[in-house]
Design a protein around this motif. Structure first.
Motif, PDB file in Angstrom:
ATOM      1  N   GLN A  98       0.898  -1.167  -0.037  1.00 32.58           N
ATOM      2  CA  GLN A  98       0.009  -0.005  -0.010  1.00 32.58           C
ATOM      3  C   GLN A  98       0.854   0.922  -0.047  1.00 32.58           C
ATOM      4  O   GLN A  98       0.658   2.187  -0.663  1.00 32.58           O
ATOM      5  CB  GLN A  98      -0.737   0.052   1.290  1.00 32.58           C
ATOM      6  N   SER A 107      -8.189  13.072 -10.315  1.00 34.26           N
ATOM      7  CA  SER A 107      -8.629  11.769 -10.172  1.00 34.26           C
ATOM      8  C   SER A 107      -7.787  10.876  -9.303  1.00 34.26           C
ATOM      9  O   SER A 107      -8.307  10.271  -8.464  1.00 34.26           O
ATOM     10  CB  SER A 107      -8.926  11.193 -11.440  1.00 34.26           C
ATOM     11  N   ARG A 108      -6.445  11.038  -9.505  1.00 34.29           N
ATOM     12  CA  ARG A 108      -5.505  10.367  -8.529  1.00 34.29           C
ATOM     13  C   ARG A 108      -5.651  10.728  -7.184  1.00 34.29           C
ATOM     14  O   ARG A 108      -5.458  10.105  -6.098  1.00 34.29           O
ATOM     15  CB  ARG A 108      -3.906  10.326  -8.888  1.00 34.29           C
ATOM     16  N   ARG A 109      -5.888  12.068  -6.931  1.00 33.94           N
ATOM     17  CA  ARG A 109      -5.974  12.509  -5.619  1.00 33.94           C
ATOM     18  C   ARG A 109      -7.436  12.005  -4.984  1.00 33.94           C
ATOM     19  O   ARG A 109      -7.095  11.652  -3.426  1.00 33.94           O
ATOM     20  CB  ARG A 109      -6.007  14.080  -5.447  1.00 33.94           C
ATOM     21  N   LYS A 110      -8.288  11.850  -5.402  1.00 37.49           N
ATOM     22  CA  LYS A 110      -9.445  11.594  -5.207  1.00 37.49           C
ATOM     23  C   LYS A 110      -9.366   9.928  -4.596  1.00 37.49           C
ATOM     24  O   LYS A 110      -9.691   9.468  -3.680  1.00 37.49           O
ATOM     25  CB  LYS A 110     -10.727  11.498  -6.155  1.00 37.49           C
ATOM     26  N   GLN A 111      -8.514   9.144  -5.384  1.00 35.28           N
ATOM     27  CA  GLN A 111      -8.124   7.849  -5.129  1.00 35.28           C
ATOM     28  C   GLN A 111      -7.293   7.694  -3.838  1.00 35.28           C
ATOM     29  O   GLN A 111      -7.626   6.936  -3.135  1.00 35.28           O
ATOM     30  CB  GLN A 111      -7.263   7.110  -6.297  1.00 35.28           C
ATOM     31  N   ASP A 169      -7.536   9.828  -1.345  1.00 41.03           N
ATOM     32  CA  ASP A 169      -8.411  10.190  -0.217  1.00 41.03           C
ATOM     33  C   ASP A 169      -9.409   8.999   0.117  1.00 41.03           C
ATOM     34  O   ASP A 169      -9.639   9.036   1.268  1.00 41.03           O
ATOM     35  CB  ASP A 169      -9.286  11.392  -0.558  1.00 41.03           C
ATOM     36  N   LYS A 170      -9.670   8.109  -0.842  1.00 46.86           N
ATOM     37  CA  LYS A 170     -10.534   6.882  -0.368  1.00 46.86           C
ATOM     38  C   LYS A 170      -9.796   5.740   0.179  1.00 46.86           C
ATOM     39  O   LYS A 170     -10.439   4.965   0.621  1.00 46.86           O
ATOM     40  CB  LYS A 170     -11.308   6.508  -1.823  1.00 46.86           C
ATOM     41  N   ILE A 171      -8.468   5.857  -0.110  1.00 45.97           N
ATOM     42  CA  ILE A 171      -7.666   4.810   0.373  1.00 45.97           C
ATOM     43  C   ILE A 171      -7.782   4.513   1.864  1.00 45.97           C
ATOM     44  O   ILE A 171      -7.647   5.506   2.658  1.00 45.97           O
ATOM     45  CB  ILE A 171      -6.046   4.797  -0.045  1.00 45.97           C
ATOM     46  N   GLU A 172      -8.085   3.497   2.618  1.00 47.58           N
ATOM     47  CA  GLU A 172      -7.993   3.284   3.996  1.00 47.58           C
ATOM     48  C   GLU A 172      -6.599   2.893   4.490  1.00 47.58           C
ATOM     49  O   GLU A 172      -6.333   1.655   4.097  1.00 47.58           O
ATOM     50  CB  GLU A 172      -9.041   1.953   4.121  1.00 47.58           C
ATOM     51  N   ARG A 173      -5.981   3.545   5.101  1.00 52.87           N
ATOM     52  CA  ARG A 173      -4.768   3.332   5.332  1.00 52.87           C
ATOM     53  C   ARG A 173      -4.385   2.373   6.292  1.00 52.87           C
ATOM     54  O   ARG A 173      -5.236   2.284   7.327  1.00 52.87           O
ATOM     55  CB  ARG A 173      -4.249   4.527   5.920  1.00 52.87           C
TER      56      ARG A 173
END
Length: 642
Positions: free
Chosen positions: A266, A292-296, A298-302
């Motif tokens: 990750q 679009s990559r920035r939104k990706q 933000d959505k990643i659950e760290r």
């Protein structure tokens, strides 16, 4: 069937969260261990389940009429009854039923007709209830449990509970709980104050117990034998693992390795996305794609970094000088006090790099022997002699080598005034004393903290012969494992007393058994010692059985008795001789294989890959040869003594 469930259980102390929103289920056949570091909240959770304390939030749901018994770690058990009467009180209902049956038997002689028929019907029903409540066996059960916990009938049964020592009261509290035979047993450190023989008895009892068990214990060997499921309480969360303690350790290691891989994967993905955004967000032609990559992102659950575990100690013991080959010689020693001898004769030849565990029942003189070796108590008879260049370091389980009025840092610094403060603080930090902790008063430390401080002091001495009396007492499991690894890596000689069989298995390569009749050395770890004890018991039973057979005809002929005894002895000796011959042949075969390997290694001296493979084979064969030779020596010893 589910006996009990915990639903979103949380426990807080003001703003401090001990644990939160934990869930668990106890089945009617559960064998569960609860593990975690000191301070994780294990005992608090047990108290909440036993309704001794209340959860801050969440609830415990139980099956109707669930019978539950709880043994607290600091069980303050007292009574003005005698030991036996206290155990009898468990069966007060059964005793009342027995009294009623005797009264009904007397009434049967006085009534006739319908009254007799009615009385006999009630008598039969009560007899069945009495049987189901163990009415015909409760006295033998009391005897079994009291004997299992070393409460001898002549010495203890008529003694008042209030007059017992703290350790004896804790053992008696556990005995009473087992006699209560509830559907659900909750035990907090049940192995405290038990010697190895009593631990073995308790293990067998609990393995056959018809009910659910939840245990907190630092005795990992005990957990391995008794439990089949592990709950880990860590950082406020509860996680379930199938299997006993050893299986839990393996599964947890696998899980951490998997989490580390997922975390690394990750992190690479996040780094790639961040790099793309940074390079393309300002360019008009690529800004939409970057957004679009920035939104990706933000959505990643760290995923949390799995290495972010609780801080562990880092024990190390490094000798300054190397001792001679002979480290300690004990000859025909008798240990004890003015009132009498505890054990004799004791003989021991300790060599450099030996790691010897001393075992035996409580009261046989294990700690007394340690104190005699370290010069605190004189031997009643015999001699103790240290070898050339031996420097002895001693760990006292009673922690008397600490000064309560000292601060933690002064406790070390007073003995090493020329050592810079930064080095003292560094050593304390390795033993988990950092920041303001080093200014704490020694008298205010917990038992576990004092144990770590004593070990830190011992590590500063750089001795080559460590004599340790119950070094794992007060340590949590994590600290025990760190200590084990440090002692395994220690480039010196070890002699220690311990009730921790898991610890003995990992650290010891020899076991010295003490008894009232003296000492006996076993060349292996604790499991090997048990195997040999079982073999000896089997041989003794065979001899006894053969002896019983011969005694049946003793009246007919005294010569026949001698013949049968001799026959049994010859049978044992023949069996041992066969095993010795087989082992001798095995050693010779291994010698031949090792010689061939040496030849191959000479021929492959320039092929490093091949040499590595051959060396691995050589190490394996050498280990097999060492084991076979040790067993061969043990068999010869048995043959000579039979």
């Amino acid at each position: 069937m589910i006996l009990l469930q915990g639903n979103n259980i949380s426990r807080t102390f003001g703003a401090d969260v001990l644990f939160e929103k934990i869930n668990f289920t106890i089945q009617d056949n559960s064998r569960v261990s609860l593990v975690g570091r000191n301070g994780a909240g294990k005992s608090t959770l047990l108290k909440i389940i036993a309704e001794v304390e209340t959860a801050s939030s969440g609830d415990i749901s139980k099956t109707k009429n669930l019978s539950l018994s709880y043994l607290a770690q600091d069980a303050n058990f007292s009574s003005e009854r005698t030991v036996y009467d206290e155990m009898l009180s468990v069966f007060s209902d059964v005793i009342a039923q027995e009294k009623m049956l005797r009264q009904m038997e007397e009434q049967m002689a006085e009534v006739t007709g319908d009254a007799l028929t009615s009385l006999m019907t009630r008598y039969d029903a009560l007899t069945e209830t009495f049987r189901q409540n163990k009415g015909f066996t409760y006295e033998s059960e009391i005897k079994n449990v009291l004997n299992g916990f070393k409460f001898d009938e002549t010495q203890f049964w008529h003694q008042k509970v209030a007059s017992l020592s703290g350790g004896q009261k804790t053992r008696l509290a556990l005995a009473k709980i087992l006699l209560e035979n509830p559907q659900f047993l909750i035990l907090d450190e049940p192995t405290n104050h038990l010697d190895i023989e009593t631990l073995l008895w308790l293990e067998n009892y609990l393995k056959n117990y018809r009910g659910a068990i939840l245990i907190v214990s630092h005795d990992r060997y005990f957990l391995d034998k008794v439990t089949t499921e592990t709950l880990e309480l860590s950082r406020g969360k509860l996680e379930k693992y199938p299997g006993n303690y050893s299986q839990y350790i393996a599964l947890k290691a696998e899980k951490l390795a998997s989490m580390a891989k997922q975390y690394d994967k990750q992190q690479k993905e996040i780094a790639s996305l961040e790099d793309f955004v940074n390079r393309n967000i300002a360019r008009a032609s690529t800004t939409k794609r970057a957004q679009s990559r920035r939104k990706q992102l933000d959505k990643i659950e760290r995923i949390d970094q799995p290495d972010a575990q609780e801080k562990s100690a880092h024990f190390t013991f490094e000798p300054d000088v190397t001792s001679g080959n002979v480290v300690l010689t004990i000859e025909n020693a008798a240990v004890g006090y003015d009132q009498g001898v505890l054990s004799q004769p004791i003989n021991l030849d300790t060599r450099k790099y030996d790691a010897i565990a001393i075992v035996g029942p409580n009261g046989v003189g294990k700690s007394t022997l340690i104190k005699s070796i370290t010069g605190q108590i004189p031997l009643i008879a015999g001699t103790v002699k240290l070898g050339t260049n031996v420097t002895l370091g001693y760990y006292d389980q009673e922690q008397r080598d600490l000064t309560a009025s000292n601060t933690v840092i002064d406790e070390l610094w007073n003995d090493h005034r020329l050592t810079p403060e930064v080095d003292i603080r560094s050593r304390l930090g390795a033993f988990l004393f950092s920041g303001d902790d080093v200014q704490k008063s020694v008298g205010m430390l917990s038992g576990g903290e004092k144990a770590r401080l004593l070990l830190a002091k011992l590590s500063m001495q750089h001795d080559n012969f460590l004599v340790l009396d119950e070094p794992t007492n007060h340590l949590d499991i994590d600290s025990r494992e760190v200590l084990e690894n440090a002692l395994i890596d220690f480039a010196g000689t070890l002699l220690f007393v311990s009730h921790d069989r898991y610890f003995i298995n990992r650290v010891a390569d020899k076991v010295l058994e003490l008894s009232a009749h003296g000492s006996k050395l076993y060349l292996g770890d604790y499991d090997y010692y048990l195997e040999k004890k079982a073999e000896e018991a089997e041989i003794a039973a065979l001899l006894a059985a053969e002896g019983d057979d011969s005694s049946d005809t003793a009246a007919q002929s005294g010569d026949q008795v001698d013949y049968q005894a001799s026959k049994a002895d010859q049978k044992v000796r023949r069996k041992l001789q066969r095993e010795i011959d087989e082992l001798d042949a095995s050693v010779q075969k291994l010698d031949s294989e090792i010689e061939l390997l040496h030849g191959e290694m000479v021929a492959s001296s320039e092929d490093f890959v091949k040499l590595g493979e051959l060396q691995a084979d050589l190490d394996k064969l050498s280990s097999e040869k060492d084991t076979a030779e040790e067993t061969w020596l043990e068999k010869i010893e048995l043959l000579e003594n039979s």
